[in-house]
Design a protein around this motif. Structure first.
Motif, short mmCIF file in Angstrom:
data_model
loop_
_atom_site.label_atom_id
_atom_site.label_comp_id
_atom_site.label_asym_id
_atom_site.label_seq_id
_atom_site.Cartn_x
_atom_site.Cartn_y
_atom_site.Cartn_z
N ASP A 42 0.81 -1.22 0.00
CA ASP A 42 0.00 0.00 0.00
C ASP A 42 0.85 1.27 0.00
N LYS B 56 3.04 2.19 2.28
CA LYS B 56 3.53 2.59 3.59
C LYS B 56 4.92 2.01 3.82
N ARG C 197 5.87 2.72 11.48
CA ARG C 197 5.40 2.73 10.10
C ARG C 197 5.04 4.16 9.71
N ASN D 99 3.40 6.73 6.67
CA ASN D 99 2.58 6.81 5.47
C ASN D 99 3.47 7.18 4.28
N ASP E 231 3.59 9.64 2.50
CA ASP E 231 4.05 11.03 2.51
C ASP E 231 5.09 11.31 3.59
N ASP F 283 2.29 6.84 10.86
CA ASP F 283 1.06 6.06 10.92
C ASP F 283 0.76 5.82 12.40
#
Length: 330
Positions: free
Chosen positions: A252, A254, A274, A276, A278, A282
Motif C-alpha cells: 500500500d 507505507k 510505520r 505513510n 508522505d 502512521d
C-alpha cells in the motif's frame, strides 16, 4: 502482520512471498515458533545476514558462516526449495556477506566485507552469474564495506555502506551503478556516515537509512528519501533520534522502519515504526519493540507465522518484485 505482543510475521503464502528468517544463528530457538511438520533446518554455523528468493524458488543465503546443512560453504550458499543444500552452487567469499540482490536477468549481486569471491579478487562488491560463476565484467571495487543494495526498475543498482570511493571515484557511502556495472556519475548524494538500509518505493523514490545526519549536503537524521535522479526529497524528513537499520515498503506504499531509535516524526516510537507514503507517522502502528530492530522480512499474501520474542525483527524486501529485494528475512 505485526502483533503488539512480540513480533509476528506471516511467512508462508501465495504468489511469490519472499519472507525468510534473516539469521539462523542469531535468533534463539526458544523465540522462534516453527511448524513441527516443516522440517526446515539448514543449520548454518554462523550469522546469516541476507537472503533472497530466486524466481525458481531457491533461496540464496549470505552471512558469516563457513558451513551450512553440514557442508562447507564460505559465507554464500544456495538452498533448494525444500531447504536442502544446492550442491552446484559454491562461490565462496573470504569475508562476511551483508546484502544480496537478484537482477532481472537472474544474476546475483553480492555485497559485504570480502576481498575475494570464487577465488578471484573483488573488493566488497561482486556479481555472479545464475550458475554461481563470477561475472568478470563487473568489478566496481569499493574501498569500504558495502552493507545495502537496491535494484531499481530500470536495472540500475544503488549501493550503500561505509565506502568513500567506488569505481575509482569519490562517493561517500552512496552510489549508483548502471546495469553494466559502470558508475552512474550523475548520482552523488553523499552521506556523512554509514548507510545501512535502502529500499525503492512504488514511485521509484529511494529511501535511505543509517547512521548519517546529513545527506546531499542537507540535515537528515538517520533517514532520508531521494528522488529518482538522486536529489533530496525536501518533503520527507521523519527525523529519527537514532540509527535506522532496516526499511521495507508495503504494497500500500507505507514504509516500515526499524532500528535503534526511540522517537521519530516527533513522537515516541520504540525501534519499530510505520510511516505513510508522505512520510507522516502512521499513528495506528506502534508495536513498541523492547530492543533494537536489525533484521527480518515479511510481505503480503502470507499465511503461518514466526515469532521472535526477545530481540525484534523487521522487513527488508519489496513485495512480489524480486528485482526490488534487498535483504529478505527468515
Amino acid at each position: 502482520m505485526i502483533q503488539q505482543s512480540g513480533i509476528s510475521c506471516f511467512v508462508r503464502g501465495t504468489a511469490h512471498c519472499l519472507c525468510l528468517l534473516t539469521s539462523l544463528a542469531m535468533l534463539p530457538q526458544a523465540g522462534l515458533a516453527q511448524n513441527a511438520n516443516d522440517g526446515y533446518n539448514p543449520n548454518a554455523n554462523g550469522a546469516v545476514n541476507a537472503l533472497v528468493v530466486q524466481a525458481d524458488g531457491k533461496t540464496l543465503v549470505g552471512g558469516d558462516f563457513t558451513s551450512i546443512d553440514g557442508q562447507p560453504r564460505n559465507r554464500l550458499a544456495r538452498l533448494n526449495a525444500d531447504g536442502s543444500l544446492d550442491a552446484t552452487f559454491n562461490p565462496g567469499a573470504n569475508g562476511a556477506v551483508f546484502a544480496l540482490a537478484v537482477q532481472s536477468d537472474s544474476k546475483l549481486v553480492v555485497a559485504g566485507q570480502f576481498t575475494t569471491i570464487t577465488g578471484q579478487p573483488r573488493n566488497r562488491l561482486a556479481r555472479l552469474n545464475a550458475d554461481g560463476s563470477l561475472d568478470t565484467t563487473f568489478n566496481p571495487n569499493a574501498n569500504g564495506d558495502v552493507l545495502a543494495l537496491a535494484v531499481q526498475p530500470d536495472g540500475k543498482l544503488v549501493v550503500g555502506g561505509a565506502f568513500t570511493t567506488i569505481a575509482g571515484q569519490p562517493h561517500d557511502r552512496l552510489a549508483r551503478l548502471n546495469a553494466d556495472g559502470s558508475l552512474d556519475a550523475a548520482f552523488k548524494p553523499n552521506a556523512d556516515s554509514i548507510v545501512y538500509a535502502l529500499t525503492v518505493q512504488l514511485d521509484d523514490k529511494l529511501v535511505v537509512g543509517g547512521f548519517f545526519t546529513t545527506i546531499s549536503g542537507q540535515s537528515r537524521n538517520f533517514i532520508a528519501r531521494l528522488n529518482a535522479d538522486g536529489s533530496l526529497d525536501a518533503a520527507f524528513n521523519p527525523n529519527a533520534n537514532d540509527n535506522v537499520y532496516r526499511l521495507a515498503v508495503q504494497p500500500d506504499g507505507k514504509l516500515v522502519v526499524g532500528g535503534f531509535f526511540t522517537a521519530i516524526a516527533g513522537q515516541t516510537r520504540n525501534r519499530l515504526v510505520r510511516l505513510n507514503a508522505d512520510g507522516n507517522l502512521d499513528t495506528k502502528f506502534n508495536p513498541d519493540a523492547n530492543n533494537s530492530v536489525v533484521a527480518g522480512g515479511c510481505q503480503s499474501s502470507c499465511r503461518g507465522n514466526w515469532k521472535h520474542q526477545g530481540q525484534s525483527a523487521l522487513f527488508s524486501t519489496h513485495c512480489g518484485d524480486p528485482t526490488k529485494a534487498t535483504e529478505s528475512a527468515l
